[in-house]
Each structure stands twice: as structure tokens, then as C-alpha cells.
Design a protein around this motif. Structure first.
Motif, PDB file in Angstrom:
ATOM      1  N   GLY A  29     -26.943 -29.826  73.995  1.00 20.25           N
ATOM      2  CA  GLY A  29     -26.986 -29.675  75.447  1.00 20.25           C
ATOM      3  C   GLY A  29     -25.606 -29.616  76.066  1.00 20.25           C
ATOM      4  N   PRO A  30     -25.451 -30.124  77.289  1.00 25.11           N
ATOM      5  CA  PRO A  30     -24.160 -30.072  77.972  1.00 25.11           C
ATOM      6  C   PRO A  30     -23.023 -30.732  77.199  1.00 25.11           C
ATOM      7  CG  PRO A  30     -25.897 -30.628  79.527  1.00 25.11           C
ATOM      8  CD  PRO A  30     -26.526 -30.649  78.164  1.00 25.11           C
ATOM      9  N   LEU A  31     -23.329 -31.706  76.351  1.00 28.23           N
ATOM     10  CA  LEU A  31     -22.285 -32.375  75.573  1.00 28.23           C
ATOM     11  C   LEU A  31     -21.545 -31.407  74.661  1.00 28.23           C
ATOM     12  CD1 LEU A  31     -24.133 -35.663  74.533  1.00 28.23           C
ATOM     13  CD2 LEU A  31     -22.371 -35.416  76.278  1.00 28.23           C
ATOM     14  N   VAL A  32     -22.182 -30.314  74.291  1.00 31.17           N
ATOM     15  CA  VAL A  32     -21.536 -29.316  73.425  1.00 31.17           C
ATOM     16  C   VAL A  32     -21.312 -28.006  74.171  1.00 31.17           C
ATOM     17  CG1 VAL A  32     -22.464 -30.368  71.349  1.00 31.17           C
ATOM     18  CG2 VAL A  32     -23.737 -28.528  72.446  1.00 31.17           C
ATOM     19  N   GLY A  33     -21.374 -28.060  75.496  1.00 30.08           N
ATOM     20  CA  GLY A  33     -21.056 -26.888  76.306  1.00 30.08           C
ATOM     21  C   GLY A  33     -22.227 -26.051  76.745  1.00 30.08           C
ATOM     22  N   ASP A  34     -23.458 -26.408  76.350  1.00 28.68           N
ATOM     23  CA  ASP A  34     -24.638 -25.652  76.774  1.00 28.68           C
ATOM     24  C   ASP A  34     -25.230 -26.306  78.018  1.00 28.68           C
ATOM     25  OD1 ASP A  34     -24.592 -23.675  74.805  1.00 28.68           O
ATOM     26  OD2 ASP A  34     -25.580 -24.986  73.354  1.00 28.68           O
TER      27      ASP A  34
END
Length: 556
Positions: A515-520
Motif C-alpha cells: 500500500g502507501p508504505l511502498v508508494g502505492d
């Protein structure tokens, strides 16, 4: 958030869970669906518009996608995510979506119970994560169908119709309802533990016996479990999970909040931990003098509350909105629709190519382009004559021109789309290329721009310059996991460093992030993390002979 005492161990011998997912938003829900034995196969009755990918899918149609080489399938694909598996899964679920097409998915889902991996999903509220806390009257950036999860059509479950040809976006209320109902419809409730707060996640070295239970789970024995600290697993006699051993464990501790507000602590051990916490925990701060004063806020919900309590109206001093993203634009829309005057401050110039407004089609996002037009045309220099120097004139610049929004923010897009000539009211002024120097206790803000300082009287300051994840429960707030470990984790500038095909943290085996933690940052792409992680875990646990078909044990 209250923390557990270090000596608290509510269970004498806590069970070992194969997978613990921290976060019950769309990332955690999608991963739970795949870990529950739901496997995607290519649907031979469909045709993918990408001929190369279509040929690959035809050649391996007898295999589930989770049993294939994701690197091979992803090769050559392009999309709006830096993670290749995210692009792959998106094009399988929404072929050619970036070109405006709404092709059906090319996947069919089969439930294979023997492929179930026992897991727990820990979330602070009901399934849906941060979507439950979002302003319910605004419209999502993504189309409603892009927010859906595998196997359940968004429109069918919510019962909504297309608003019009160019605007099929959804409200956060609709999306949160969809995610909550999705978990029930897919029978995933047994995997979810609501109202749980994780306070500590630490890696442990094996120094104990394990007891294998009849249902396939394992339980810690009576010998010692040590914190590994910063030691390497190589050469210490601990088998890696990928090599067939039980491998290193993670201890996950926290508490569950009951309806009577009491806290029940828990302590669990997991072979794998997945970080799916999103990025909305900690608002980014300006770090300027006065940011902690009581009239300074960091969420749009605070603006809505002040308006509902009638603390702000047309006769109030203007509010200061800081930021040039969509949250700041939402705040501008909300304030202008309620006739609250606005001073809008942002560091970038209006011509900056990185402004999000330049990436959004005008026909689909008319309300945001209206805000952008205001940012360009209703600037401080355009409103205030250059000869004006008195403080009285400076303090009254908020009486500028503002595009009149519709009475209800949720209808803004529709009204603007149908009425190109919108009347104007005096309520808005933008300050491109400016920054906040300080906020004073006498309700004044000091701005700097164009080599000059400007002071204004305000009634509220709303700092909306982004959010960062709060991984306080990890060693060093998880900073050592970032692509640049010398800087804090940032979803846009410094995400967690992962293997692009398994989503396993480069610096921490057995720890995954998605998710957002990996840029998504969009639901469209965070689903790719679920595909990558599920594929990796299925392969590893199948090699160990530990796939379990009768999961569903209550661990908490």
C-alpha cells in the motif's frame, strides 16, 4: 495511546500465527481474501488487449496467477505505479483503464480451501481502515470501480448507478460501506480482529521448543525466546523460512479495546508480519513557531467541525489553509461553499509541473480545476495594489474574488460541470510561492514570499501538507526499512524498500509491506501488494508443507 506494560503476557504460551496483517483497510482486506484460498486464474472466455500479456496468460491458463512467475508476467507493462506487480494486477482487473476503457477483468476466482493460510488482520476500527474517518461529503479521486476489490462488483454491492458519463466517482461513505460489506460477503470475518491497537512488533530469535498442534498450528514451548536485536540470522543456527525451517519469529503485542472502553492486552507470535497501515496516521507538520497553538489544526475534519458548531462564518476573520494538494483543495471547497473567507498559502508556483491539478482531467475533476483556476487568478499580487502598505489594507486582503461553490460540497462537481459560468463572491486569495514563518498567539500569521513579510489576522490555521505513516511500534519507527534509512519513511519521497515481486522488506526477512508504505497510494495499485505477498507466502509454505485448509482459529 496507552501502551502495554513490558511484563504483561496475558497468554502463557501464545500460539504461532503464520501471518499477522497490521491494518484492516483495503490492503489488508485484499490480502486476507487471497490468503483465504481464493486464487485468480485467467478466464479463457476473455481477451486481454495487451497481445504479449494475453499470450503469456494463454500459455499458463491451467495455473493460478499466484503459482506463476510474476516477474515474467510483469515484464514490459507500464502504468502509474513504480511497483511492477501492482501494474500487472491492475491491468488484469481493469484492462486499459488509463485509456478510459471499462473492460471486464480477465480473471476468474476459484476457492481452494486447501490453499488457505491462517492469518489475522488487526485493525483499529471495523474493516475499511481510514475510509471510515474521511469526510463523507467529498468525492474520491479514483472512480468507484477502481476502488473495488477482487470478486465483488462495486456498483452491485453499493447499489449505486453511474452519476454520469464523465463522473463515476464515489463518496468515502460509499467506499467504507463497500469494504465493510465485502468482508462479510466473502466470509472473511473470522480473520479480522477489530478495535485492536498494536504497540510493539519485534523480531525474536528461536531458543525454545515448539509444539505442533492437531490443527496444523504451532505453539511456543517452555524454553527461552530472545530478542534478536540487530544480529544477523546468517550463521547463528536459525533456519530461514524460505529454506524449509520454522525460521525467525515476530512478537506482536498490543491491546483490544472493548465496548466498555476497557483494554484487553494480547501477545502473539507470527512467522510473517505484513505492514498494511496506510499513510494517514501522522500529519506532516510545518515545524514553525506557534504550530501547537490551539487554533492550528491538521485535518479537514477540524474545519467541518468548526463550521458545524458555527465558530466560522462570513463575518469571521479568514482561515489560513496551507498546502497545494487535494486535501487543501477540499478545504478550500468546503470553506468557500460555507462563505468562509480563505487565505491559501503554498510554496510552489502555480506553473509547477508537479502540482496534482495538472495531472487530473478537467472533465472528470471540475471542482479541483476550479480551485486551481482560483489559485492562478486570485493571487495576493492581483488583488492588492502594489502601493498598498498599510496594515489595515494588508489585513483586509481576504475580500477578494472567490468562485461560488454549490451549497453542498458533495454536489460541487455536478454543479460546476453543468454550469460553466459560475458567479463570484469575495472570499478567496492565494499566496503562491509563500511559506508560513510563524503563527502568533494573538491569532496572526506571518508569511514570507517575494522577499517580503506579510502579517494577517486569522480565525483558524489549517495545515494540510500531507501525512506520514506512524510505525512507532517498530524499532526506530521503522526508519531502517526505508529506501534511504537516514531519513524518516515517507510514502512519496522515501517509501519502504522492498523486493518488487514479493513485497518483502529488503532489510528484514519475514516482514512485508504494501500500500502507501511502498508508494502505492491508490487502491487500484495497492492490490498488487496482496498478489505479490500471497504468491510469495503460498510458495514458501507449500515448500514447508504447512498449508492448512481448516483455518479460522480464534487467536485473540
Amino acid at each position: 495511546m496507552p501502551l502495554l506494560e513490558e511484563t504483561t503476557h496475558p497468554q502463557e504460551h501464545p500460539p504461532i500465527v503464520p501471518v499477522i496483517i497490521i491494518g484492516n483497510g483495503p490492503s489488508g482486506i485484499c490480502l486476507s481474501y487471497l490468503l483465504s484460498g481464493n486464487k485468480p486464474y485467467f478466464d479463457p472466455t476473455t481477451v486481454h488487449p495487451n497481445p504479449i500479456l494475453y499470450r503469456k496468460l494463454q500459455e499458463t491458463k491451467h495455473l493460478a496467477v499466484t503459482e506463476q512467475d510474476l516477474e515474467h508476467l510483469s515484464e514490459g507493462l507500464e502504468g502509474r505505479s513504480r511497483n511492477p506487480v501492482a501494474v500487472l494486477f491492475d491491468t488484469l482487473l481493469h484492462p486499459n483503464a488509463d485509456y478510459g476503457y471499462e473492460y471486464p477483468p480477465v480473471l476468474q476466482w476459484r476457492r481452494e480451501k486447501q490453499q488457505h493460510i491462517p492469518h489475522l488482520v488487526l485493525g483499529r476500527a471495523t474493516p475499511g481502515g481510514a475510509w471510515h474517518a474521511m469526510e463523507g461529503s467529498m468525492l474520491t479521486i479514483s472512480l468507484g470501480i477502481w476502488m473495488e476489490l477482487p470478486g465483488v462488483n462495486y456498483r452491485d454491492l453499493i447499489g449505486v448507478k453511474r452519476r454520469d458519463v464523465t463522473n463515476d466517482r464515489a463518496t468515502p461513505e460509499e467506499i467504507s460501506s463497500y469494504y465493510r460489506n465485502y468482508v462479510k460477503l466473502k466470509g472473511l470475518q473470522k480473520n479480522f480482529v477489530d478495535n485492536t491497537y498494536v504497540t510493539s512488533v519485534q523480531r525474536l530469535c528461536r531458543g525454545h521448543k515448539t509444539e505442533y498442534l492437531k490443527n496444523g498450528h504451532t505453539r511456543l514451548g517452555d524454553e527461552r525466546v530472545d530478542d534478536c536485536g540487530d544480529e544477523s540470522f546468517e550463521g547463528n543456527g536459525v533456519e530461514s523460512i524460505s529454506e524449509g525451517g520454522l525460521g525467525p519469529l515476530w512478537e506482536v503485542r498490543g491491546y483490544q479495546q472493548l465496548q466498555n472502553k476497557t483494554h484487553v492486552p494480547f501477545s502473539l507470535f507470527a512467522e510473517n508480519v505484513v505492514l498494511a497501515t496506510g499513510a494517514s496516521d501522522s500529519p506532516v507538520r510545518l515545524s514553525v513557531e506557534g504550530e501547537d497553538l490551539p487554533f492550528v489544526y491538521h485535518t479537514i475534519a477540524d474545519l467541518g467541525l468548526a463550521i458545524s458548531l458555527q465558530k466560522l462564518d462570513r463575518n469571521s476573520d479568514p482561515i489560513l489553509i496551507v498546502g497545494a494538494g487535494l486535501s487543501a483543495a477540499d478545504a478550500v471547497l468546503c470553506a468557500c461553499s460555507c462563505n468562509v473567507r480563505v487565505l491559501h498559502v503554498f510554496r510552489k508556483s502555480v506553473d509547477d509541473a508537479d502540482l496534482i491539478f495538472k495531472q487530473l482531467p478537467k472533465t472528470l475533476y471540475p471542482e479541483y480545476h476550479k480551485v486551481y483556476n482560483m489559485m492562478c487568478s486570485q493571487t495576493y499580487t492581483n488583488v492588492v495594489p502594489s502601493s498598498s502598505s498599510s496594515r489595515a489594507q494588508t489585513m483586509s486582503i481576504a475580500s477578494s474574488v472567490c468562485a461560488k461553490m454549490c451549497p453542498r460540497p458533495q454536489l460541487a462537481a455536478a454543479s460546476m460541470a453543468s454550469n460553466a459560468s459560475v458567479s463570484h463572491i469575495a472570499d478567496y486569495t492565494s499566496f503562491p510561492g509563500h511559506c508560513v514563518v510563524s503563527l502568533q498567539s494573538d491569532m496572526k500569521c506571518l508569511l514570507q514570499g517575494n522577499n517580503a513579510l506579510k502579517a494577517f489576522k486569522i480565525s483558524m490555521a489549517l495545515v494540510l501538507i500531507g501525512t506520514n505513516p506512524n510505525l512507532f511500534f517498530l524499532k526506530g519507527h521503522g526508519q531502517y526499512l526505508a529506501q534511504d534509512p537516514t531519513k524518516p519513511i515517507s510514502c512519496k519521497q522515501n517509501p519502504i524498500d522492498i523486493n518488487p515481486y514479493t513485497f518483502e522488506c529488503t532489510n528484514e526477512p519475514g516482514l512485508f509491506a504494501m500500500g502507501p508504505l511502498v508508494g502505492d497510494n491508490f487502491v487500484r495499485f495497492l492490490k498488487g501488494g496482496a498478489l505479490g505477498i500471497a504468491t510469495c507466502l503460498l510458495r514458501r509454505l507449500k515448500k514447508k508443507g504447512k498449508l492448512i485448509g481448516n483455518g479460522g482459529k480464534n487467536f485473540i
